[in-house]
Write an enzyme that holds these catalytic residues in place. Structure first.
Site, mmCIF file in Angstrom:
data_model
loop_
_atom_site.group_PDB
_atom_site.id
_atom_site.type_symbol
_atom_site.label_atom_id
_atom_site.label_comp_id
_atom_site.label_asym_id
_atom_site.label_seq_id
_atom_site.Cartn_x
_atom_site.Cartn_y
_atom_site.Cartn_z
ATOM 1 N NE ARG A 266 -3.644 -1.979 2.027
ATOM 2 C CZ ARG A 266 -4.349 -3.113 2.980
ATOM 3 N NH1 ARG A 266 -5.248 -1.610 3.381
ATOM 4 N NH2 ARG A 266 -5.737 -4.205 2.219
ATOM 5 N NE ARG A 281 -1.889 4.288 9.432
ATOM 6 C CZ ARG A 281 -3.029 4.045 9.201
ATOM 7 N NH1 ARG A 281 -2.930 3.868 7.605
ATOM 8 N NH2 ARG A 281 -3.084 4.169 9.629
ATOM 9 C CD GLU A 353 -9.137 -1.984 9.541
ATOM 10 O OE1 GLU A 353 -9.210 -0.443 10.174
ATOM 11 O OE2 GLU A 353 -9.073 -2.145 8.855
ATOM 12 C CB SER A 356 -11.620 -4.510 7.441
ATOM 13 O OG SER A 356 -11.440 -3.223 8.164
ATOM 14 N NE ARG A 395 -2.624 -2.096 11.414
ATOM 15 C CZ ARG A 395 -2.658 -1.391 10.428
ATOM 16 N NH1 ARG A 395 -4.397 -1.210 10.697
ATOM 17 N NH2 ARG A 395 -3.077 -0.148 10.126
#
Length: 430
Positions: A266, A281, A353, A356, A395
């Site tokens: 990303r 991130r 988070e 999802s 994460r």
RNA sequence: GGAGAGUUGUCCGAGAGGUCGAAGGAGCACGAUUGGAAAUCGUGUAUGCGGGUAACACUGCAUCAAGGGUUCAAAUCCCUUACUCUCCGCCA
């Protein structure tokens, strides 16, 4: 993509529902004039084409009978020119129309809470006990550095910021988590394991909804001599959902469930300054993904099922988390309904988070043209697609390091992972 | 990277400018036959976008890998691209 008929027949209602999202609706107000113009042109060109087809047939008869067709041919030449002009006009309108449609987000499901910001997300429940420490809890990046299991600096040197090396037991932990999650989903949750391409084409990213709207979020591979664009996948959702692109499935294939590990890339455009430290991130991270293709009438119960599969991972790892029902403003572009699972990160004193889980209904299926037949000769219908992270690995590592840290700086490995860690029970500094 | 051959419906496969949405098989569905099944026979069997209907019926256009071109007319001729296969080269 939305059902054009639905938008046409319920324009104000659809618009109202789309406005509850925190999304730019682009040229939605152009829908009606464009749609009208488009349909007029279709009618006009088809009429002319019908004439051409009919007369062409006459010409062939005349030729067979050795009659002179020169006059008709001349007339048809004009009709042909007219068709070409109208077709060009129609193509331009179609393109504009399609682009507008492709940039419209999905319609939220009625069970989704209406909201305008993150704080309007609704917490369903919390699971697990948040750990308390009788020492000052360290952030995972400090733990990792002290244990020498992640190297951020050299990642930045070798690749750039937001890239890293896992090292020693850190690399082993990453690999153990991937295997543990894949085994859980494949052996106990009924998913078929898949290892997909990590580079895809434009059609695939359009199919799942990343393009055309979110071009800046993905890494594009450019080779000047190539006409075709390649992209690094931002999630395994893309190749796995597109697995059935342009196909018609039989009803007995549904539900179809895949679990796939992949690296995810990303660009994180627009997130400068956010989570610049640690594993939260990165430009490249690992993830185990869950994807389901289901019958429309089952998709909401399938969403609960899939979310449960992701939760199971957190439960087995003993990581405290909470389940959030995302509000309309926080649904993202493609989801009709979405749950986020947030894991407890002690040093930040908050939930972050880690998964999802979404139901896209037929939004992706329309874009990617994935259908099924209920009966052998029945009309094909769009499937519903779902996916969820099961889980994001980086994460998870961050959460494990922080939640399982000890006063002496070591980190205990949860029991379920030990077989995957070659029996290692604790990671300590050397 | 070089040379060649391909890509047609759910699948196999014909077709080489007009009568082709496309022969023939297979598969599948329905029916007949049968005590039941197999075999056999018959019928049906693509999708999208429009028109039409209470719903059918009926009907127009498009689609033979994708895009463009030639032509009154393209599965068929030309160009570009993608993919598959064979041989050679290179290579983890």
């Amino acid at each position: 993509m939305l059902d054009i008929k639905r938008v046409r027949d319920n324009f104000e209602e659809v618009k109202k529902m789309l406005l509850t999202r925190n999304e730019d609706l682009g040229n939605l107000d152009n829908f009606e004039p464009l749609d009208k113009k488009r349909r007029e042109l279709i009618a006009k060109t088809e009429e002319l084409k019908a004439e051409r087809n009919k007369v062409s047939e006459q010409i062939s008869v005349m030729k067979r009978n050795k009659e002179d067709a020169t006059e008709v041919i001349t007339r048809m030449r004009q009709v042909g020119d007219e068709i070409k002009t109208l077709d060009t006009e129609l193509n331009a309108i179609e393109e504009e129309f399609k682009d507008m449609m492709m940039r419209l987000p999905n319609i939220p499901h009625e069970s989704v809470p209406v909201g305008t910001e993150e704080d309007d997300n609704v917490e369903d429940y919390k699971w697990g006990n948040v750990p308390t420490f009788d020492f000052e809890a360290k952030a995972h990046w400090d733990i990792a550095k002290d244990l020498d299991i992640v190297d951020f600096e050299r990642g930045a040197k070798v690749a750039g910021s937001r890239f890293l090396f896992y090292k020693g037991l850190g690399a082993r932990l990453e690999r153990a988590l991937i295997s543990f999650m894949m085994d859980l989903h494949a052996d106990h949750h009924g998913y078929t394991e898949m290892l997909p391409p990590q580079i895809v084409n434009r059609d695939s990213l359009t199919g799942t909804g990343q393009l055309p709207k979110f071009e800046e979020d993905v890494f594009k591979l450019v080779r000047e001599e190539d006409e075709v664009d390649f992209y690094l996948i931002p999630t395994a959702e893309v190749p796995v959902t597109n697995y059935y692109r342009d196909e018609i499935l039989t009803v007995d294939m549904l539900p179809q469930a895949f679990t796939a590990y992949s690296a995810n890339f990303r660009s994180e455009a627009g997130s400068a300054g956010r989570d610049t430290r640690g594993l939260i991130r990165q430009h490249q991270f690992n993830k185990v993904e869950l994807v389901r293709f289901v019958k429309p009438e089952e998709s909401y119960e399938q969403l609960e099922l899939l979310t449960g599969h992701a939760e199971k991972v957190l439960q087995l790892l003993g990581l405290p988390y909470r389940k959030l029902k995302m509000c309309t403003a926080d649904l993202g572009f493609v989801a009709a309904k979405k749950y986020d699972l947030e894991v407890w990160i002690p040093a930040q004193d908050m939930y972050r988070e880690i998964s999802s889980c979404s139901n896209f209904e037929d939004f992706q299926a329309r874009r990617a043209n994935i259908r099924f037949r209920r009966e052998p000769n029945a009309k094909p219908e769009y499937v519903h697609t779902l996916n969820g992270s099961g889980l994001a690995i980086g994460r998870t590592v961050a959460a494990l390091l922080e939640n399982y840290q000890q006063a002496d700086g070591s980190v205990i490995i949860p029991e379920v992972l030990r077989p995957y860690m070659g029996g290692v029970e604790v990671i300590s500094a050397k």
